[in-house]
Write a protein that holds these residues in place. Structure first.
Motif, PDB file in Angstrom:
ATOM      1  N   GLU A  25      71.076  30.603  44.014  1.00  0.00           N
ATOM      2  CA  GLU A  25      71.419  31.979  44.364  1.00  0.00           C
ATOM      3  C   GLU A  25      71.690  32.812  43.113  1.00  0.00           C
ATOM      4  O   GLU A  25      71.375  33.975  43.061  1.00  0.00           O
ATOM      5  CB  GLU A  25      72.645  32.011  45.284  1.00  0.00           C
ATOM      6  N   ALA A  26      72.320  32.225  42.094  1.00  0.00           N
ATOM      7  CA  ALA A  26      72.625  32.943  40.859  1.00  0.00           C
ATOM      8  C   ALA A  26      72.060  32.145  39.684  1.00  0.00           C
ATOM      9  O   ALA A  26      72.767  31.392  39.036  1.00  0.00           O
ATOM     10  CB  ALA A  26      74.132  33.118  40.708  1.00  0.00           C
ATOM     11  N   PRO A  27      70.765  32.288  39.397  1.00  0.00           N
ATOM     12  CA  PRO A  27      70.173  31.488  38.328  1.00  0.00           C
ATOM     13  C   PRO A  27      70.722  31.875  36.967  1.00  0.00           C
ATOM     14  O   PRO A  27      71.160  33.005  36.763  1.00  0.00           O
ATOM     15  CB  PRO A  27      68.680  31.814  38.429  1.00  0.00           C
ATOM     16  N   SER A  28      70.694  30.927  36.048  1.00  0.00           N
ATOM     17  CA  SER A  28      71.130  31.204  34.683  1.00  0.00           C
ATOM     18  C   SER A  28      70.128  32.151  34.024  1.00  0.00           C
ATOM     19  O   SER A  28      69.034  32.378  34.537  1.00  0.00           O
ATOM     20  CB  SER A  28      71.193  29.893  33.899  1.00  0.00           C
ATOM     21  N   GLU A  29      70.508  32.710  32.870  1.00  0.00           N
ATOM     22  CA  GLU A  29      69.599  33.622  32.174  1.00  0.00           C
ATOM     23  C   GLU A  29      68.290  32.920  31.808  1.00  0.00           C
ATOM     24  O   GLU A  29      67.225  33.495  31.923  1.00  0.00           O
ATOM     25  CB  GLU A  29      70.262  34.164  30.902  1.00  0.00           C
ATOM     26  N   SER A  30      68.383  31.654  31.379  1.00  0.00           N
ATOM     27  CA  SER A  30      67.159  30.947  31.006  1.00  0.00           C
ATOM     28  C   SER A  30      66.283  30.682  32.230  1.00  0.00           C
ATOM     29  O   SER A  30      65.067  30.771  32.155  1.00  0.00           O
ATOM     30  CB  SER A  30      67.489  29.636  30.281  1.00  0.00           C
ATOM     31  N   ALA A  31      66.920  30.392  33.353  1.00  0.00           N
ATOM     32  CA  ALA A  31      66.142  30.179  34.581  1.00  0.00           C
ATOM     33  C   ALA A  31      65.481  31.475  35.014  1.00  0.00           C
ATOM     34  O   ALA A  31      64.334  31.488  35.438  1.00  0.00           O
ATOM     35  CB  ALA A  31      67.030  29.644  35.696  1.00  0.00           C
ATOM     36  N   SER A  32      66.203  32.588  34.894  1.00  0.00           N
ATOM     37  CA  SER A  32      65.626  33.887  35.250  1.00  0.00           C
ATOM     38  C   SER A  32      64.471  34.227  34.336  1.00  0.00           C
ATOM     39  O   SER A  32      63.437  34.723  34.771  1.00  0.00           O
ATOM     40  CB  SER A  32      66.686  34.995  35.162  1.00  0.00           C
ATOM     41  N   ALA A  33      64.633  33.952  33.049  1.00  0.00           N
ATOM     42  CA  ALA A  33      63.570  34.257  32.091  1.00  0.00           C
ATOM     43  C   ALA A  33      62.343  33.405  32.365  1.00  0.00           C
ATOM     44  O   ALA A  33      61.220  33.896  32.346  1.00  0.00           O
ATOM     45  CB  ALA A  33      64.074  34.025  30.659  1.00  0.00           C
ATOM     46  N   SER A  34      62.546  32.100  32.654  1.00  0.00           N
ATOM     47  CA  SER A  34      61.380  31.247  32.911  1.00  0.00           C
ATOM     48  C   SER A  34      60.725  31.608  34.234  1.00  0.00           C
ATOM     49  O   SER A  34      59.523  31.496  34.373  1.00  0.00           O
ATOM     50  CB  SER A  34      61.774  29.768  32.872  1.00  0.00           C
ATOM     51  N   ALA A  35      61.505  32.046  35.218  1.00  0.00           N
ATOM     52  CA  ALA A  35      60.920  32.458  36.497  1.00  0.00           C
ATOM     53  C   ALA A  35      60.046  33.683  36.289  1.00  0.00           C
ATOM     54  O   ALA A  35      58.952  33.781  36.836  1.00  0.00           O
ATOM     55  CB  ALA A  35      62.013  32.753  37.513  1.00  0.00           C
ATOM     56  N   SER A  36      60.512  34.633  35.479  1.00  0.00           N
ATOM     57  CA  SER A  36      59.736  35.840  35.217  1.00  0.00           C
ATOM     58  C   SER A  36      58.476  35.508  34.436  1.00  0.00           C
ATOM     59  O   SER A  36      57.419  36.054  34.697  1.00  0.00           O
ATOM     60  CB  SER A  36      60.569  36.843  34.412  1.00  0.00           C
ATOM     61  N   ALA A  37      58.598  34.597  33.485  1.00  0.00           N
ATOM     62  CA  ALA A  37      57.456  34.257  32.648  1.00  0.00           C
ATOM     63  C   ALA A  37      56.389  33.494  33.426  1.00  0.00           C
ATOM     64  O   ALA A  37      55.209  33.632  33.166  1.00  0.00           O
ATOM     65  CB  ALA A  37      57.920  33.424  31.452  1.00  0.00           C
ATOM     66  N   SER A  38      56.808  32.685  34.405  1.00  0.00           N
ATOM     67  CA  SER A  38      55.838  31.863  35.120  1.00  0.00           C
ATOM     68  C   SER A  38      55.303  32.528  36.383  1.00  0.00           C
ATOM     69  O   SER A  38      54.459  31.980  37.044  1.00  0.00           O
ATOM     70  CB  SER A  38      56.476  30.516  35.477  1.00  0.00           C
ATOM     71  N   GLY A  39      55.799  33.686  36.725  1.00  0.00           N
ATOM     72  CA  GLY A  39      55.322  34.377  37.911  1.00  0.00           C
ATOM     73  C   GLY A  39      56.481  34.899  38.728  1.00  0.00           C
ATOM     74  O   GLY A  39      57.637  34.751  38.345  1.00  0.00           O
ATOM     75  N   PRO A  40      56.177  35.486  39.867  1.00  0.00           N
ATOM     76  CA  PRO A  40      57.243  36.062  40.680  1.00  0.00           C
ATOM     77  C   PRO A  40      58.168  34.999  41.251  1.00  0.00           C
ATOM     78  O   PRO A  40      57.753  33.872  41.504  1.00  0.00           O
ATOM     79  CB  PRO A  40      56.493  36.797  41.800  1.00  0.00           C
ATOM     80  N   ALA A  41      59.430  35.374  41.408  1.00  0.00           N
ATOM     81  CA  ALA A  41      60.407  34.475  42.015  1.00  0.00           C
ATOM     82  C   ALA A  41      60.037  34.280  43.479  1.00  0.00           C
ATOM     83  O   ALA A  41      59.362  35.118  44.074  1.00  0.00           O
ATOM     84  CB  ALA A  41      61.801  35.072  41.888  1.00  0.00           C
ATOM     85  N   PRO A  42      60.474  33.175  44.066  1.00  0.00           N
ATOM     86  CA  PRO A  42      60.161  32.949  45.478  1.00  0.00           C
ATOM     87  C   PRO A  42      60.803  34.022  46.349  1.00  0.00           C
ATOM     88  O   PRO A  42      61.839  34.576  45.998  1.00  0.00           O
ATOM     89  CB  PRO A  42      60.758  31.575  45.754  1.00  0.00           C
ATOM     90  N   GLY A  43      60.173  34.301  47.474  1.00  0.00           N
ATOM     91  CA  GLY A  43      60.694  35.295  48.395  1.00  0.00           C
ATOM     92  C   GLY A  43      61.854  34.731  49.204  1.00  0.00           C
ATOM     93  O   GLY A  43      62.259  33.588  49.014  1.00  0.00           O
ATOM     94  N   PRO A  44      62.372  35.530  50.102  1.00  0.00           N
ATOM     95  CA  PRO A  44      63.479  35.070  50.934  1.00  0.00           C
ATOM     96  C   PRO A  44      63.051  33.890  51.808  1.00  0.00           C
ATOM     97  O   PRO A  44      61.935  33.867  52.305  1.00  0.00           O
ATOM     98  CB  PRO A  44      63.819  36.284  51.780  1.00  0.00           C
ATOM     99  N   VAL A  45      63.945  32.917  51.951  1.00  0.00           N
ATOM    100  CA  VAL A  45      63.580  31.717  52.704  1.00  0.00           C
ATOM    101  C   VAL A  45      64.510  31.407  53.858  1.00  0.00           C
ATOM    102  O   VAL A  45      64.141  30.659  54.750  1.00  0.00           O
ATOM    103  CB  VAL A  45      63.466  30.479  51.778  1.00  0.00           C
ATOM    104  N   THR A  46      65.722  31.933  53.870  1.00  0.00           N
ATOM    105  CA  THR A  46      66.629  31.686  54.990  1.00  0.00           C
ATOM    106  C   THR A  46      66.508  32.850  55.976  1.00  0.00           C
ATOM    107  O   THR A  46      66.097  33.954  55.594  1.00  0.00           O
ATOM    108  CB  THR A  46      68.089  31.568  54.518  1.00  0.00           C
ATOM    109  N   PRO A  47      66.869  32.633  57.231  1.00  0.00           N
ATOM    110  CA  PRO A  47      66.817  33.741  58.184  1.00  0.00           C
ATOM    111  C   PRO A  47      67.608  34.967  57.709  1.00  0.00           C
ATOM    112  O   PRO A  47      67.140  36.095  57.843  1.00  0.00           O
ATOM    113  CB  PRO A  47      67.406  33.139  59.461  1.00  0.00           C
TER     114      PRO A  47
END
Length: 188
Positions: free
Chosen positions: A42-64
């Protein structure tokens, strides 16, 4: 399931007569097929956010709840901009109420008019009710704050308006090709 629209919601949803939630169908039960887990916390670290942006869009919503929030956010945008694909992407294609609202928005903008929503549609609470009464799926109840809205004709004159309100929504979720979607909604 059936419900009647209050005047505030009828105005907020383009005063469309919306059929009962049970008319929506398709997909599988989200509870029996398991809930997918997000690729990122739910609250990714800065490095996780940076790698998510670099590798493509973050996953969309998955819970109801995430899907309901995203649907309402895109519905608010659609009302203000005339774009319906954003919120329809969260539905299974059989949601009659979803399509009725989309048709109303497209009709208003297609005739040269526009719409204004003061503060959008905001999810306030969200709770599971149980299995769908008419087949696979899960039903949730939610409280939604709806900002005041105006529908304008091509000349900019107000042809319809509604006051801000808080309403109880019932959402039906079903799986379509493994993906959780809104199969219907109604107002309690």
């Amino acid at each position: 399931m059936s419900g009647r629209w209050s005047r505030a919601v009828a105005g907020a949803a383009l005063m469309l007569a919306l059929p009962a939630l049970s008319a929506c169908n398709g997909g599988g039960d989200p509870e029996s097929e398991g809930t997918p887990t997000p690729k990122f916390s739910e609250a990714p670290s800065e490095s996780a956010s940076a790698s998510a942006s670099a590798s493509g869009p973050a996953p969309g919503p998955v819970t109801p709840k995430q899907i309901a929030k995203a649907y309402l956010r895109e519905l608010s945008r659609g009302i203000n901009e005339g774009e319906v694909d954003g919120f329809l992407n969260y539905t299974n294609g059989a949601c009659i109420n979803c399509q009725s609202v989309a048709d109303g928005i497209e009709q208003r903008y297609g005739s040269g008019g526009s719409m204004k929503n003061s503060s959008g549609w905001q999810l306030v609470s969200f709770q599971k009710l149980g299995a769908a009464p008419d087949g696979p799926g899960t039903v949730y109840t939610s409280t939604v704050d709806i900002g005041s809205q105006q529908s304008l004709d091509a000349s900019g004159s107000i042809v319809q308006q509604s006051q801000a309100s808080t309403e109880t929504f019932i959402f039906l979720f079903r799986r379509v090709d493994g993906e959780l979607k809104i199969a219907g909604w109604d107002v309690k």
